[in-house]
Design an enzyme around this catalytic site. Structure first.
Site, PDB file in Angstrom:
ATOM      1  N   SER A  68      -9.348   2.287   2.854  1.00  0.00           N
ATOM      2  CA  SER A  68      -8.578   3.115   1.690  1.00  0.00           C
ATOM      3  C   SER A  68      -7.044   2.163   1.354  1.00  0.00           C
ATOM      4  O   SER A  68      -6.687   2.443   0.856  1.00  0.00           O
ATOM      5  CB  SER A  68      -7.733   3.855   2.704  1.00  0.00           C
ATOM      6  OG  SER A  68      -6.802   3.288   3.684  1.00  0.00           O
ATOM      7  N   SER A  74      -9.927   0.481   7.384  1.00  0.00           N
ATOM      8  CA  SER A  74      -9.741   0.541   5.979  1.00  0.00           C
ATOM      9  C   SER A  74      -8.992  -0.712   5.186  1.00  0.00           C
ATOM     10  O   SER A  74      -8.520  -0.782   4.241  1.00  0.00           O
ATOM     11  CB  SER A  74      -8.550   0.921   5.769  1.00  0.00           C
ATOM     12  OG  SER A  74      -8.436   2.565   5.716  1.00  0.00           O
ATOM     13  N   LYS A 111       0.758  -0.703   0.556  1.00  0.00           N
ATOM     14  CA  LYS A 111      -0.103  -0.098   0.157  1.00  0.00           C
ATOM     15  C   LYS A 111       1.159   1.304  -0.130  1.00  0.00           C
ATOM     16  O   LYS A 111       1.334   1.437   1.030  1.00  0.00           O
ATOM     17  CB  LYS A 111      -0.908   0.041   1.238  1.00  0.00           C
ATOM     18  CG  LYS A 111      -2.017   1.493   1.766  1.00  0.00           C
ATOM     19  CD  LYS A 111      -2.820   0.686   2.848  1.00  0.00           C
ATOM     20  CE  LYS A 111      -3.782   1.876   2.488  1.00  0.00           C
ATOM     21  NZ  LYS A 111      -4.538   1.755   3.754  1.00  0.00           N
TER      22      LYS A 111
END
Length: 438
Positions: free
Chosen positions: A145, A169, A75
């Protein structure tokens, strides 16, 4: 079957047996990314030449661990020494720190092949949404996210990927993309080198295509309790069906996923009983917001004071300027409530309870790309610091995945994975679910 289609566990066995090379897996992975990423848009950075060179180097050495040669996405709020970490923010375009985050260093030292950086909601918080689409239905969000990580694993563009969770997330994208994910106990995995949002909440997790994949990564992190975790029999397992305080926000598909998972576990021999949490737990969602936005003020203050402050999204200006009016008293009350509920939740487990079964999300992934979904079924568990494992259940008629999560007491991560290993074959069936109104 092409190499990219292999689970991490399957590929690990083949690489160890010298029936699959790291380069073969890498080339297959890159071909899949080249084919699919123009429409799924999971990646913010991939250097194909670097990936091939590294795969060839891995082929020259004996396997360092079961992760040797396996493909990993990171990420893009997590630092990598050899790739930019841009955090989907105009403030960090082209930024490269020159060092790995702790979690990346662990898997690299274990022989994993880091393929690239996956797109994220800005600073893993808000503001700019990721460009990523849900690979199962491109008209819908993959969640966030950890948008790119969830979609990349869900679309078989990579076998494993790191995500983060401050609210919802990580586990919510696992449900939206039809994959497995673990949010470990807070602090069990170092978050050094990942963008700080909330020191109390931020947690590093990872995705895989089956529970065994999650276990491979967990072994690399040498989580506490390695000598205590025991294999689990599904027959007689005591499961607490927890609708959670936000049940009224669950749509028919979320309800169908939870109740279907419960029925499947019962049919396989588990003992499923209703679990109603004590009344103080009803305040945990608000408390999580107070902690997240209260601590977020300090986290984003440097960006507000920096020379590029004009590029900072209003979402972060509001956090730093305390638009939600988080008072010292409110923040202290949130910390105190969390401490009270952590002790109470851990105390529920024992003779009458082995694991909690609860929703992962409010239902289908929302249509469009302006929202990554509602974290209301995740936020309280993040604040409680407990480990969570996301498991797919089935799909809606729109081909959108639906999932649930299993939850245990703090630092029971490895035992929870054993429980998930026993439960997953019963829970996960790729059939279409209708809605349930309760």
């Amino acid at each position: 079957m092409q190499p990219y289609e292999l689970t991490a566990t399957e590929a690990s066995a083949l690489i160890a047996a010298k029936e699959l090379s790291c380069e073969e897996l890498a080339r297959s992975t890159l071909a899949r990314i080249a084919e699919r990423d123009p429409i799924v848009k999971a990646w913010s950075y991939v250097d194909e030449d670097r990936v091939i060179r590294r795969a060839r180097e891995l082929d020259k050495t004996p396997p360092l661990s079961p992760l040797h040669g396996l493909t990993f996405g990171v990420k893009d709020v997590i630092e990598t020494y050899d790739m930019p970490t841009q955090q989907n923010s105009a403030l960090y375009e082209g930024h490269q720190s020159g060092q790995d985050a702790a979690c990346v260093a662990v898997v690299r030292h274990s022989g994993a092949l880091v393929v690239g950086k996956t797109d994220t909601v800005e600073f893993a918080s808000g503001g700019r949404m990721a460009a990523t689409r849900n690979p199962h239905n491109l008209a819908h969000t993959p969640g966030g996210s950890s948008s790119g990580s969830g979609a990349a694993v869900g679309d078989k563009q990579v076998q494993l990927a790191f995500g983060t969770q401050t609210g919802g997330s990580h586990i919510r994208p696992a449900a939206y993309n039809g994959i497995y994910g673990i949010k470990p106990t807070h602090g069990a995995v170092s978050r050094e080198g990942a963008k700080l949002y909330s020191a109390t909440l931020d947690t590093i997790g990872w995705y895989g295509r089956c529970v065994e994949d999650l276990q491979l990564v967990a072994d690399a992190f040498q989580l506490l309790g390695r000598d205590l975790a025991q294999p689990v029999a599904l027959k007689g397992l005591k499961v607490g069906l927890c609708r959670a305080p936000a049940w009224d926000q669950a749509d028919g598909y979320a309800r169908a996923a939870l109740m279907t998972a419960a029925r499947r576990l019962e049919a396989a021999g588990a003992i499923v009983t209703e679990l109603v949490l004590p009344e103080p737990f009803n305040g945990l969602d608000d408390a999580q917001h107070s902690v997240m936005f209260g601590e977020g003020r300090a986290a984003f203050l440097p960006e507000l004071l920096g020379p590029k402050r004009g590029l900072l999204h209003k979402h972060f200006l509001d956090i730093v300027n305390n638009a939600r009016e988080i008072t010292p008293q409110k923040l202290v009350a949130a910390y105190d409530l969390a401490a009270e509920c952590r002790r109470a939740f851990d105390g529920l487990f024992g003779a009458d309870l082995d694991v909690v079964l609860t929703p992962s999300c409010t239902g289908e992934p929302p249509e469009g790309y302006t929202s990554s979904g509602n974290p209301v079924f995740n936020a309280m568990w993040t604040l409680l610091h407990v480990p969570c494992v996301g498991i797919p259940v089935g799909k809606s008629p729109k081909n959108l995945p639906l999932g649930v999560q299993l939850i245990g007491p703090r630092f029971s991560d490895l035992q929870l994975l054993q429980i998930a290993h026993a439960c997953a074959p019963a829970i996960h069936e790729n059939n279409t679910l209708g809605t349930i109104e309760i």
